[in-house]
Structures are given as structure tokens and as C-alpha cells.
Design an enzyme around this catalytic site. Structure first.
Site, mmCIF file in Angstrom:
data_model
loop_
_atom_site.group_PDB
_atom_site.id
_atom_site.type_symbol
_atom_site.label_atom_id
_atom_site.label_comp_id
_atom_site.label_asym_id
_atom_site.label_seq_id
_atom_site.Cartn_x
_atom_site.Cartn_y
_atom_site.Cartn_z
ATOM 1 N N THR A 13 0.843 -1.207 0.000
ATOM 2 C CA THR A 13 0.000 0.000 0.000
ATOM 3 C C THR A 13 0.875 1.252 0.000
ATOM 4 O O THR A 13 0.379 2.358 0.169
ATOM 5 C CB THR A 13 -0.916 0.021 1.242
ATOM 6 N N ALA A 253 5.557 6.126 9.365
ATOM 7 C CA ALA A 253 4.408 5.676 8.587
ATOM 8 C C ALA A 253 4.743 5.827 7.108
ATOM 9 O O ALA A 253 5.706 6.503 6.747
ATOM 10 C CB ALA A 253 3.180 6.507 8.948
ATOM 11 N N LYS A 254 3.906 5.178 6.281
ATOM 12 C CA LYS A 254 4.191 5.214 4.846
ATOM 13 C C LYS A 254 4.136 6.636 4.305
ATOM 14 O O LYS A 254 4.694 6.947 3.275
ATOM 15 C CB LYS A 254 3.215 4.308 4.109
ATOM 16 N N ARG A 255 3.433 7.519 5.021
ATOM 17 C CA ARG A 255 3.342 8.903 4.540
ATOM 18 C C ARG A 255 4.656 9.687 4.748
ATOM 19 O O ARG A 255 4.847 10.731 4.153
ATOM 20 C CB ARG A 255 2.194 9.641 5.240
#
Ligand code: GLU
Length: 281
Positions: A13, A253-255
Site C-alpha cells: 500500500t 508511517a508510509k506517509r
């Protein structure tokens, strides 16, 4: 001595960040240290959030980091019939029920209830669809109404011996309380299975003996042990590691683009430096 089998099981994701690198290196090092096996699995059952470019990127980034894995990568979306069979087995024992509620209906029912118990993942499902009659369920399914499948947690817990627990490295046996999750979704409206079901199914199928992953998933282990006992799947040991934090103390986080392995590589960081930043220098 039993050789250990570990795995890294990211969801495609987003691109991998240093926290993922830490998890992957942890599993890889343990397997390689003892002549064991290290597996890579892509947990891509969420069609709305998973992207092919991320799946390709994950393999590239892991290779760049210096990791290798044994056997082919298991891609969950290619095995939906296997998860269906596990769901059918639970359904045949009356442990699943269809849930037609929308998110809004669930939020409304929670707001209207006097006591809205919370579990590790937020407020518990209030059980709206648990009491529907069989004819009502059959009628609504026949009309094509979208539905999830929920585990009837009280019935499920009643089916397993008391004293459910798992082995956590450094702690010993940890008591499980899967009831804390309420009637969890095991198959979503928009995806034919869910994380909890697929992860336990695959760890069993792939012969994983030691699950290494972030401490954020430790509470979910209660549920995973319940599913293992219900499905007669073998019990792995667990080693949950603390999450990597950024400079301001927040979990990665991926952000957080700056911490992705791709961006580090693009800014000239070497694999050895990235491994050190991920805590494995
Ligand atoms: N796919 C999960 C994630 O990316 C991890 C599953 C696990 O390690 O149990 O958060």
C-alpha cells in the site's frame, strides 16, 4: 534442532520505510543465523489500497538492502480460494454470520448505545446483524445485498479450551483475550478475506515457526491464536519488536516520504547505512 522459518509480510500500500526495513532485517537475520528459511509474502487482499508498483518496489528495495528470500514470493490475492475454504469451515460450524451494516449504520448504533465497549482497534461492533434469522439472512443475500462475514466471538471462544495463550520471546506465555476484539470481520464487503484470517492461514501453510513483526500487531495475536486453535493450525512463536520512531518520537508511517528506502537510496544513502539506520548496523 528445528530450523526456524521466519517471514516478512508487507502490504503493498506504499513504499517500504525504515520501520519495514527493521522488521524485514529482524526476520532475515534470525533465519540466516540458524540455517533457517526466510519467506516473503505480499499481503495484498485489499484491492482498494494495494498497487502493483508498490509490490514491485518492495522486492527491489529489499534486494537493494541486501536481503534474499527462500522460494517464490507468496502473493495473497492469488490464493483467494484457500481463504474461502477456511471461511467455509468456520461457517459450517456456525461461527460466522453475514453483516449487512454500512459504516454509517455501525457508527449510529454505537452512538445510540449506552455502553459502547472499545477493543484494541476501536469501538466494538454492536452486534446488529448477529441476531438476524436464517430466512432473513438468506433473503438479503439472495437480493445481492453486500455483506461482510463476522466471527461470532462468543461462540468461537466457547469452542476452544480455556487458557488460550501464545509464546512471546523474552516474556514466555502471554494470556489471550480475543473477546476484546468483538465480532471481527473475517471477510470484507469489498475484499473476500481479511488480514487476520489470511495472515494466520498463510503462517500455518508456509510452516512459519517464528513470527517477527512490529509491536503494534501484538494485540492481534490474541485473535490469531484463536483462529489457529479453531482451524487446528500449528502454533508459531512470536517476537514483536518495538516500532522505530522518527526524530520527534512519532512512529514511522508510509506517509513519511523522507524515511522510505527509495528516497534514502535516491539521496545517496548506501545499503549498509540504511541497515544501520534501521537498527541493524
Ligand atoms: N501485512 C501486515 C502489515 O503490513 C503485517 C502482517 C504481519 O506481519 O503479521 O502491517
Amino acid at each position: 534442532m528445528l530450523r526456524c522459518v521466519t517471514r516478512f509480510a508487507p502490504s503493498p500500500t506504499g513504499y517500504l520505510h525504515l520501520g519495514h526495513a527493521h522488521s524485514a532485517l529482524d526476520g532475515w537475520r534470525r533465519a540466516r543465523a540458524g540455517g533457517g528459511r526466510f519467506l516473503l509474502r505480499l499481503e495484498d487482499i485489499d484491492p482498494g489500497r494495494c498497487r502493483r508498483e508498490y509490490a514491485v518496489g518492495i522486492e527491489e528495495d529489499l534486494r537493494w538492502l541486501g536481503l534474499d528470500w527462500d522460494g517464490p514470493v507468496r502473493v495473497q490475492s492469488e490464493h483467494l480460494a484457500e481463504y474461502r475454504a477456511a471461511l467455509d469451515s468456520l461457517a459450517a460450524r456456525g461461527l460466522l454470520y453475514p453483516c449487512f451494516c454500512t459504516r454509517q449504520e455501525i457508527a449510529r448504533d454505537i452512538a445510540a448505545s449506552l455502553s459502547a465497549p472499545h477493543g484494541p482497534d476501536g469501538p466494538l461492533y454492536p452486534g446488529t446483524c448477529r441476531g438476524l434469522s436464517e430466512p432473513e439472512r438468506a433473503r438479503r443475500i439472495a437480493t445481492g445485498e453486500a455483506h461482510a462475514l463476522r466471527l461470532d466471538i462468543a461462540r468461537a471462544v466457547a469452542c476452544v479450551p480455556a487458557g488460550l495463550s501464545f509464546h512471546e520471546e523474552g516474556e514466555g506465555r502471554v494470556a489471550c483475550q480475543p473477546q476484546r476484539f468483538g465480532d471481527v470481520v473475517l471477510a470484507r464487503k469489498d475484499a473476500p478475506a481479511s488480514y487476520h484470517l489470511c495472515v494466520t492461514h498463510d503462517d500455518a501453510l508456509q510452516g512459519v515457526t517464528l513470527v517477527t513483526r512490529g509491536a503494534d500487531l501484538k494485540p492481534a495475536t490474541d485473535l490469531h491464536r484463536l483462529l489457529q486453535v479453531l482451524m487446528d493450525w500449528p502454533e508459531p512463536a512470536y517476537a514483536h519488536h518495538p516500532l522505530l520512531l522518527d526524530a520527534s518520537g512519532r512512529r514511522l508511517a508510509k506517509r513519511d516520504r523522507a524515511a522510505t528506502l527509495r528516497d534514502l537510496r535516491a539521496s545517496g544513502v548506501s545499503p549498509a547505512e540504511a541497515r544501520a539506520m534501521a537498527g541493524f548496523g
